[in-house]
Enzyme design. Structure first.
Site, PDB file in Angstrom:
ATOM      1  N   LEU A 278      55.087  24.467  -3.756  1.00  0.00           N
ATOM      2  CA  LEU A 278      56.107  24.625  -4.796  1.00  0.00           C
ATOM      3  C   LEU A 278      57.497  24.240  -4.267  1.00  0.00           C
ATOM      4  CD1 LEU A 278      55.166  27.918  -6.696  1.00  0.00           C
ATOM      5  CD2 LEU A 278      55.020  25.576  -7.523  1.00  0.00           C
ATOM      6  N   CYS A 288      47.211   9.286  -0.385  1.00  0.00           N
ATOM      7  CA  CYS A 288      46.194   9.894  -1.251  1.00  0.00           C
ATOM      8  C   CYS A 288      46.649  10.234  -2.669  1.00  0.00           C
ATOM      9  CB  CYS A 288      45.642  11.150  -0.580  1.00  0.00           C
ATOM     10  SG  CYS A 288      44.685  10.753   0.885  1.00  0.00           S
TER      11      CYS A 288
HETATM   12  N1  LIG Z   1      44.223  10.136   5.229  1.00  0.00           N
HETATM   13  C1  LIG Z   1      44.002  11.295   4.659  1.00  0.00           C
HETATM   14  O1  LIG Z   1      44.776  12.248   4.838  1.00  0.00           O
HETATM   15  C2  LIG Z   1      42.810  11.504   3.783  1.00  0.00           C
HETATM   16  C3  LIG Z   1      42.441  12.815   3.419  1.00  0.00           C
HETATM   17  C4  LIG Z   1      41.307  12.991   2.616  1.00  0.00           C
HETATM   18  C5  LIG Z   1      40.585  11.891   2.179  1.00  0.00           C
HETATM   19  N2  LIG Z   1      40.984  10.627   2.544  1.00  0.00           N
HETATM   20  C6  LIG Z   1      40.158   9.497   2.081  1.00  0.00           C
HETATM   21  O2  LIG Z   1      39.331   9.099   3.173  1.00  0.00           O
HETATM   22  C7  LIG Z   1      39.151   7.669   3.163  1.00  0.00           C
HETATM   23  C8  LIG Z   1      39.611   7.087   4.493  1.00  0.00           C
HETATM   24  O3  LIG Z   1      41.005   7.331   4.623  1.00  0.00           O
HETATM   25  P1  LIG Z   1      41.790   7.035   5.975  1.00  0.00           P
HETATM   26  O4  LIG Z   1      43.191   7.518   5.761  1.00  0.00           O
HETATM   27  O5  LIG Z   1      41.012   7.553   7.124  1.00  0.00           O
HETATM   28  O6  LIG Z   1      41.745   5.434   5.986  1.00  0.00           O
HETATM   29  P2  LIG Z   1      42.207   4.431   7.141  1.00  0.00           P
HETATM   30  O7  LIG Z   1      42.702   3.243   6.441  1.00  0.00           O
HETATM   31  O8  LIG Z   1      43.098   5.158   8.099  1.00  0.00           O
HETATM   32  O9  LIG Z   1      40.865   4.093   7.930  1.00  0.00           O
HETATM   33  C9  LIG Z   1      39.809   3.372   7.395  1.00  0.00           C
HETATM   34  C10 LIG Z   1      39.080   2.683   8.538  1.00  0.00           C
HETATM   35  O10 LIG Z   1      37.877   2.099   8.041  1.00  0.00           O
HETATM   36  C11 LIG Z   1      37.651   0.882   8.739  1.00  0.00           C
HETATM   37  N3  LIG Z   1      36.692   0.072   7.996  1.00  0.00           N
HETATM   38  C12 LIG Z   1      36.859  -0.600   6.835  1.00  0.00           C
HETATM   39  N4  LIG Z   1      35.712  -1.204   6.468  1.00  0.00           N
HETATM   40  C13 LIG Z   1      34.789  -0.908   7.410  1.00  0.00           C
HETATM   41  C14 LIG Z   1      33.412  -1.217   7.585  1.00  0.00           C
HETATM   42  N5  LIG Z   1      32.745  -1.937   6.707  1.00  0.00           N
HETATM   43  N6  LIG Z   1      32.779  -0.761   8.680  1.00  0.00           N
HETATM   44  C15 LIG Z   1      33.436  -0.004   9.581  1.00  0.00           C
HETATM   45  N7  LIG Z   1      34.740   0.332   9.462  1.00  0.00           N
HETATM   46  C16 LIG Z   1      35.412  -0.106   8.396  1.00  0.00           C
HETATM   47  C17 LIG Z   1      39.037   0.286   8.869  1.00  0.00           C
HETATM   48  O11 LIG Z   1      39.102  -0.695   9.882  1.00  0.00           O
HETATM   49  C18 LIG Z   1      39.867   1.547   9.182  1.00  0.00           C
HETATM   50  O12 LIG Z   1      39.952   1.759  10.577  1.00  0.00           O
HETATM   51  C19 LIG Z   1      39.938   7.166   1.953  1.00  0.00           C
HETATM   52  O13 LIG Z   1      39.073   7.060   0.859  1.00  0.00           O
HETATM   53  C20 LIG Z   1      40.949   8.269   1.706  1.00  0.00           C
HETATM   54  O14 LIG Z   1      41.356   8.338   0.366  1.00  0.00           O
HETATM   55  C21 LIG Z   1      42.057  10.420   3.341  1.00  0.00           C
END
Ligand SMILES: NC(=O)c1ccc[n+]([C@@H]2O[C@H](COP(=O)([O-])OP(=O)(O)OC[C@H]3O[C@@H](n4cnc5c(N)ncnc54)[C@H](O)[C@@H]3O)[C@@H](O)[C@H]2O)c1
Length: 477
Positions: A278, A288
């Site tokens: 808040l 996100c």
């Molecule tokens: N960052 C957060 O705080 C958070 C929290 C909850 C949920 N999420 C969700 O989790 C997911 C990942 O988020 P993130 O922040 O970790 O993303 P990010 O961009 O930091 O990491 C994604 C990774 O996936 C790799 N990648 C892509 N295609 C690939 C493949 N085919 N094989 C292997 N590796 C591959 C990329 O090189 C990258 O290192 C998203 O959907 C996001 O919305 C993120």
């Protein structure tokens, strides 16, 4: 259990390290070979407090390694997590290309040696569980020597709720675990995987103590794929809306000379509302909220439903970022040629993540208006330099250095070190001691006593008692 985590970003790396710390044998896979090499050398590519330390412990417990080769890892695994990015497309829809590629490669790599569970941890539009299954089957049919019926697997959804900056604590001591699955066998696999986490049968790492009054066992919400996917979107949409609500009330507070932080304390103590999320300010950012709210709006739109609350959350947040410019104009009138100092670049403290950070939009607008920018962030400056070379920013090595000769100071990210600043020293080194406190971090009275012309978000201006004190009747005679 043997676990593969696909994607070594903020979610994948933390998930892999935590599962290994709990005793599972984990392999983290990424297509980015440079990232994999860094991780193999214990050089964590992101800033996340405690992650490097936990990696060392995870190696001693279940064991963890990093590789760019997906197939051998998948063949060895009982559980395969997909944790790749799902960034927004220009239309606001989620870009599913990384998810699709990962699902196909898993299908291509599996053999008949065991039953595997493929778990989607990425935040994805409702229905992606089905999509993952289709793509895994396509991978088997098109690229595997095995017949589809020879390979046993189940699809699950296990949305992630960690927050950057406190990701280790959020993962080891979660409020809940959400498991969506197609069938009992799949869900049982995941219950087994998470058993140590649910019962908390592990010592808390020395640098990340178990919170006092932590609820044990950890609640597990077991549901369908679709509901699990929806839970993640609904949670983020609610949080974005809650901050948006606080900001909207703060904007009204400013008009009527009420104090937003006091108002929020007043409403937050109602147990139906709660005090978290808040804090009025210049709005949320990060990878996100914006992406997930837009994606949920799209899903609703696909079914002919216009999600008006979600639209309003985005609109209020957009306006909130512009408030900084408006407040600077109120104080300085002309911004052309002025020097504005920014404290903080990251979208929130304790991370180097700049995705959809309010700082970038504020800087872009100020530069367009002809202002000069000086900035300091304890951690995110290297990432900012690397990804935003088009922005002309003078990076400084301390808050004080950024403030030197500036016409105004804007607090953008509430890093703890900023709360400890000697405000008098800061105000004395500025050309004009104007402070726009975009996160209501400072006590207005202390900031004003230190010489600042202070303005926060939804905070009362110094009180001038305009009411005449009634003269006692006896004296009046
Ligand atoms: N960052 C957060 O705080 C958070 C929290 C909850 C949920 N999420 C969700 O989790 C997911 C990942 O988020 P993130 O922040 O970790 O993303 P990010 O961009 O930091 O990491 C994604 C990774 O996936 C790799 N990648 C892509 N295609 C690939 C493949 N085919 N094989 C292997 N590796 C591959 C990329 O090189 C990258 O290192 C998203 O959907 C996001 O919305 C993120």
């Amino acid at each position: 259990m043997r676990v593969t985590v696909i994607g070594t970003g903020y979610v994948g790396t933390v998930t892999g390290v935590c599962l290994a710390y709990l005793g599972h044998k984990v392999t983290c896979v990424d297509t980015d070979e440079a990232k994999v090499r860094r991780l193999q050398n214990h050089d964590i590519p992101i800033y996340e407090p405690g992650l490097a330390e936990l990696l060392v412990l995870a190696e001693q417990e279940g064991g963890i390694d990093f590789t760019a080769h997906l197939a051998p890892a998948v063949r060895e695994s009982d559980v395969i997590f997909i944790a790749v990015g799902t960034p927004p497309l220009p239309t606001g829809e989620a870009n599913l290309t990384y998810l699709e590629a990962a699902a196909r490669s898993v299908g291509a790599a599996m053999d008949s040696s065991r039953f595997r569970v493929i778990v989607n941890k990425s935040t994805v539009p409702v229905g992606c569980g089905n999509l993952v299954e289709t793509l895994v089957r396509e991978g088997i049919r098109e690229q595997s020597p095995w017949k589809e019926r020879e390979i046993g697997f189940g699809i699950a959804s296990n949305p992630e709720f960690l927050r950057e900056g406190s990701a280790i604590a959020d993962s080891l001591f979660p409020d809940r675990i959400v498991l969506g699955g197609q069938d009992e066998r799949t869900l049982n696999h995941l219950h087994d995987l998470y058993a140590p986490l649910v019962s908390q049968q592990f010592p808390a790492p020395p640098f990340c103590p178990r919170p006092a009054k932590f609820r044990m066992p950890v609640p597990v919400v077991t549901t369908t794929l679709t509901s699990a996917e929806m839970i993640k979107y609904a949670a983020n949409a609610f949080l974005a809306m809650k901050i948006g609500f606080a900001n909207e009330i703060a904007n009204i507070c400013e008009k009527v000379d009420a104090d937003a932080p006091e108002v929020m304390t007043g409403i937050g103590l109602d147990s139906r509302i709660g005090t978290a999320f808040l804090n009025a300010g210049i709005g949320w950012g990060g990878s996100c909220f914006g992406k997930d709210v837009q994606s949920l709006m799209h899903i609703a739109g696909d079914y002919g439903y216009q999600a008006r609350l979600l639209e309003a959350s985005l609109a209020v947040n957009r306006l909130q970022r512009q408030l900084v410019i408006q407040k600077l104009q109120e104080k300085l009138y002309i911004l052309k040629g002025r020097t504005i100092a920014l404290l903080g670049l990251a979208f929130k403290p304790n991370t180097d993540d700049l995705r959809d950070a309010p700082s970038l939009q504020i800087i872009e607008r100020l530069l367009q208006m002809g202002a000069r920018i000086r900035a300091y962030d304890p951690i995110a400056m290297d990432v900012c330099r690397e990804h935003n070379s088009h922005l002309k920013i003078c990076y400084c090595d301390s808050a004080l250095h950024a403030a030197e000769n500036a016409d105004a100071l804007v607090l953008v990210t509430e890093w703890p070190e900023f709360a400890k600043l000697d405000l008098e020293e800061v105000s004395n080194c500025m050309a004009q001691p104007i402070l726009v406190d975009g996160r209501n971090l400072f006590d207005p009275q202390i900031a004003r006593a230190a010489g600042f012309d202070y303005t926060g978000i939804g905070r009362t201006e110094p009180r001038v008692n305009t009411r005449r004190t009634p003269v006692p009747v006896a004296l009046a005679r």
